[in-house]
Design an enzyme around this catalytic site. Structure first.
Site, PDB file in Angstrom:
ATOM      1  N   ASP A   1     -52.688 -81.656  -6.941  1.00 48.14           N
ATOM      2  CA  ASP A   1     -53.778 -80.600  -6.218  1.00 48.14           C
ATOM      3  C   ASP A   1     -54.048 -81.523  -4.922  1.00 48.14           C
ATOM      4  OD1 ASP A   1     -55.771 -82.025  -7.581  1.00 48.14           O
ATOM      5  OD2 ASP A   1     -56.958 -80.562  -7.793  1.00 48.14           O
TER       6      ASP A   1
ATOM      7  N   ASP B   1     -51.352 -93.958  -9.758  1.00 44.33           N
ATOM      8  CA  ASP B   1     -52.363 -94.653  -8.399  1.00 44.33           C
ATOM      9  C   ASP B   1     -53.157 -95.801  -8.404  1.00 44.33           C
ATOM     10  OD1 ASP B   1     -53.362 -94.640  -5.962  1.00 44.33           O
ATOM     11  OD2 ASP B   1     -54.754 -93.115  -6.026  1.00 44.33           O
TER      12      ASP B   1
HETATM   13  P1  IMP Z   1     -56.043 -93.686 -10.677  1.00 45.86           P
HETATM   14  O1  IMP Z   1     -54.270 -93.620 -11.175  1.00 45.86           O
HETATM   15  O2  IMP Z   1     -56.560 -93.956 -11.824  1.00 45.86           O
HETATM   16  O3  IMP Z   1     -55.800 -94.049  -9.153  1.00 45.86           O
HETATM   17  O4  IMP Z   1     -55.639 -91.668  -9.857  1.00 45.86           O
HETATM   18  C1  IMP Z   1     -54.969 -90.512 -10.497  1.00 45.86           C
HETATM   19  C2  IMP Z   1     -54.850 -89.440 -10.375  1.00 45.86           C
HETATM   20  O5  IMP Z   1     -55.554 -89.463  -9.506  1.00 45.86           O
HETATM   21  C3  IMP Z   1     -53.773 -88.381 -10.769  1.00 45.86           C
HETATM   22  O6  IMP Z   1     -53.647 -88.339 -11.839  1.00 45.86           O
HETATM   23  C4  IMP Z   1     -54.209 -87.865  -9.645  1.00 45.86           C
HETATM   24  O7  IMP Z   1     -55.258 -86.553 -10.038  1.00 45.86           O
HETATM   25  C5  IMP Z   1     -55.093 -88.197  -8.513  1.00 45.86           C
HETATM   26  N1  IMP Z   1     -54.063 -88.861  -7.562  1.00 45.86           N
HETATM   27  C6  IMP Z   1     -53.760 -90.164  -7.180  1.00 45.86           C
HETATM   28  N2  IMP Z   1     -52.361 -90.129  -5.530  1.00 45.86           N
HETATM   29  C7  IMP Z   1     -52.831 -88.599  -5.412  1.00 45.86           C
HETATM   30  C8  IMP Z   1     -52.079 -88.024  -4.460  1.00 45.86           C
HETATM   31  O8  IMP Z   1     -51.475 -88.573  -3.608  1.00 45.86           O
HETATM   32  N3  IMP Z   1     -52.711 -86.331  -4.510  1.00 45.86           N
HETATM   33  C9  IMP Z   1     -52.912 -85.791  -5.672  1.00 45.86           C
HETATM   34  N4  IMP Z   1     -53.421 -86.625  -6.545  1.00 45.86           N
HETATM   35  C10 IMP Z   1     -53.439 -87.904  -6.181  1.00 45.86           C
END
Ligand code: IMP
Ligand code: MG
Length: 180
Positions: A159, A102
């Site tokens: 989730d 994300d």
């Molecule tokens: P980031 O890339 O550090 O922002 O975090 C990614 C994490 O956020 C992922 O491993 C998921 O646990 C959670 N996440 C981000 N977007 C989603 C989504 O659309 N559905 C479910 N979890 C998400």
């Protein structure tokens, strides 16, 4: 279909096909190498267990739990490792396996942490890449199955408040579920 799901974006069949294709690519790239798949708990579990069965290069697996803090950059290493690896990664070819990239904040920090342990290589393998998301870290997916837009998706390990991980497909959650 689960009553809280608005629409399915990747069916069980789509996922099976994409994971098998990715497995072929990784098997070719890592032939003769014995990669270590590092799953980031808990979202990566379904993907990792399917992916490992599609590899014919052989592999080992391990898991980490990491939590990131801060809202600007991870260059300061604001990540807390809540569960570290049991495996010594020195000289290993590491593939970090994540459910969805994300902001990339967590994985940028995890990659940096693993790189500090003298592995032979560290690559990132994400099931999904939220291409429209604002990126807080510079970690990129070396391997991925699908791009997704800025929607909250669940299923196949992903989730919302610890639910829907068991769904065999990936779907968009109805907005009324999280505005409840
Ligand atoms: P980031 O890339 O550090 O922002 O975090 C990614 C994490 O956020 C992922 O491993 C998921 O646990 C959670 N996440 C981000 N977007 C989603 C989504 O659309 N559905 C479910 N979890 C998400
Ligand atoms: Mg996760």
């Amino acid at each position: 279909m689960n009553k809280d799901i608005e629409r399915i974006i990747f069916s069980e069949e789509d996922l099976k096909k994409a994971v098998a294709e990715l497995g072929k690519r990784i098997s070719a790239d890592y032939a003769g190498k014995d990669p270590l798949l590092v799953g980031i708990l808990k979202g990566s579990v379904t993907f990792l267990t399917d992916l490992m069965r599609s590899l014919d290069c052989g592999c080992s697996i391990d898991f980490m739990v990491a939590k990131s803090y801060g809202n600007s950059t991870v260059s300061s290493g604001n990540v807390k490792i809540l569960k570290d690896l049991d495996t010594d990664v020195t000289g290993r070819d590491v593939i970090i396996v994540e459910d969805i990239l994300d902001t990339a904040r967590t994985l940028t920090a995890v990659k940096k942490y693993l790189q500090s342990k003298a592995p032979a290589s560290v690559k990132i393998c994400a099931l999904l890449d939220k291409v429209t998301a604002e990126k807080a870290g510079d970690a990129k997916a070396d391997y991925k199955c699908f791009d997704v837009g800025n929607e909250f998706v669940v299923g196949y390990g992903l989730d919302y408040a610890e639910h829907y991980r068991e769904l065999p497909y990936i779907g968009v959650l109805k907005p009324e579920v999280y505005s409840k």
